[in-house]
Design an enzyme around this catalytic site. Structure first.
Site, PDB file in Angstrom:
ATOM      1  N   THR A  61       5.820  51.448  49.108  1.00 47.83           N
ATOM      2  CA  THR A  61       5.342  52.684  49.725  1.00 47.83           C
ATOM      3  C   THR A  61       5.880  52.863  51.141  1.00 47.83           C
ATOM      4  O   THR A  61       6.295  51.915  51.798  1.00 47.83           O
ATOM      5  CB  THR A  61       3.801  52.715  49.757  1.00 47.83           C
ATOM      6  OG1 THR A  61       3.315  51.639  50.545  1.00 47.83           O
ATOM      7  CG2 THR A  61       3.230  52.629  48.349  1.00 47.83           C
ATOM      8  N   ASP A  62       5.833  54.102  51.590  1.00 45.96           N
ATOM      9  CA  ASP A  62       6.251  54.415  52.959  1.00 45.96           C
ATOM     10  C   ASP A  62       5.019  54.518  53.856  1.00 45.96           C
ATOM     11  O   ASP A  62       3.902  54.216  53.421  1.00 45.96           O
ATOM     12  CB  ASP A  62       7.081  55.704  52.978  1.00 45.96           C
ATOM     13  CG  ASP A  62       6.310  56.929  52.505  1.00 45.96           C
ATOM     14  OD1 ASP A  62       5.062  56.884  52.402  1.00 45.96           O
ATOM     15  OD2 ASP A  62       6.964  57.954  52.232  1.00 45.96           O
ATOM     16  N   ALA A  63       5.213  54.962  55.076  1.00 47.83           N
ATOM     17  CA  ALA A  63       4.112  55.051  56.042  1.00 47.83           C
ATOM     18  C   ALA A  63       3.025  56.027  55.595  1.00 47.83           C
ATOM     19  O   ALA A  63       1.880  55.922  56.025  1.00 47.83           O
ATOM     20  CB  ALA A  63       4.645  55.456  57.415  1.00 47.83           C
ATOM     21  N   ILE A  87       2.882  56.725  50.005  1.00 49.46           N
ATOM     22  CA  ILE A  87       3.459  57.113  48.715  1.00 49.46           C
ATOM     23  C   ILE A  87       4.752  56.329  48.504  1.00 49.46           C
ATOM     24  O   ILE A  87       5.339  55.798  49.442  1.00 49.46           O
ATOM     25  CB  ILE A  87       3.709  58.634  48.611  1.00 49.46           C
ATOM     26  CG1 ILE A  87       4.689  59.110  49.677  1.00 49.46           C
ATOM     27  CG2 ILE A  87       2.396  59.389  48.717  1.00 49.46           C
ATOM     28  CD1 ILE A  87       5.076  60.570  49.534  1.00 49.46           C
TER      29      ILE A  87
END
Length: 147
Positions: free
Chosen positions: A28-30, A33
């Site tokens: 996931t990203d920040a 997602i």
């Protein structure tokens, strides 16, 4: 212990190969997602397991005198909806075109019945000594045709 632990395996059904994938924190990203490039990793793992499920060893091809393997030539990805941490995904894989040295595979990454990403990936069979395309071995091509 080795007998008890097994790698994830996919299944063939309805003319497609299906492989399970879980979304981990590292995917996931920040924003929480799945980072867009990580969908490509899920798709790559499914294609690898697809070839393994056909009974072909990519490692043997890499270790053979005429070392060869599939490389991605091009792909088109359509991102429709995001996956998030802990989602259980299914990655489908099916051969839609088969040429002498290449194949096009259609893949979908699903959460349940919802298609999150749709990909069309063209792979080319390449001799690693000269980085040039080569005919897909007859045994592998026949198995790809059957699927």
């Amino acid at each position: 212990m080795e007998e008890k632990v097994k790698a994830p395996a996919g299944v063939f059904a309805d003319g497609k190969f299906y492989f399970p994938a879980r979304v981990y924190y590292e995917d996931t990203d920040a924003g929480g997602i799945v980072y867009y490039a990580n969908y490509l990793k899920f798709a790559e793992r499914a294609r690898t397991e697809f070839v393994r499920a056909l009974g072909m060893s990519q490692q043997e091809n890499l270790a053979a005198e005429e070392r060869a393997g599939f490389v991605v030539r091009s792909l088109n990805a359509d991102y429709k909806a995001p996956a998030v941490l802990d989602d259980l995904l299914t990655v489908s894989c099916e051969v839609t075109e088969l040429g002498g040295a290449s194949a096009v595979m259609h893949q979908e990454i699903l959460r349940g019945d919802e298609v999150l990403v749709s990909l069309d990936v063209k792979v080319v069979y390449v001799l690693l000594k000269n980085k040039r395309p080569a005919r897909i071995p007859a045994a592998l091509a026949e198995k790809l045709r059957q699927r």
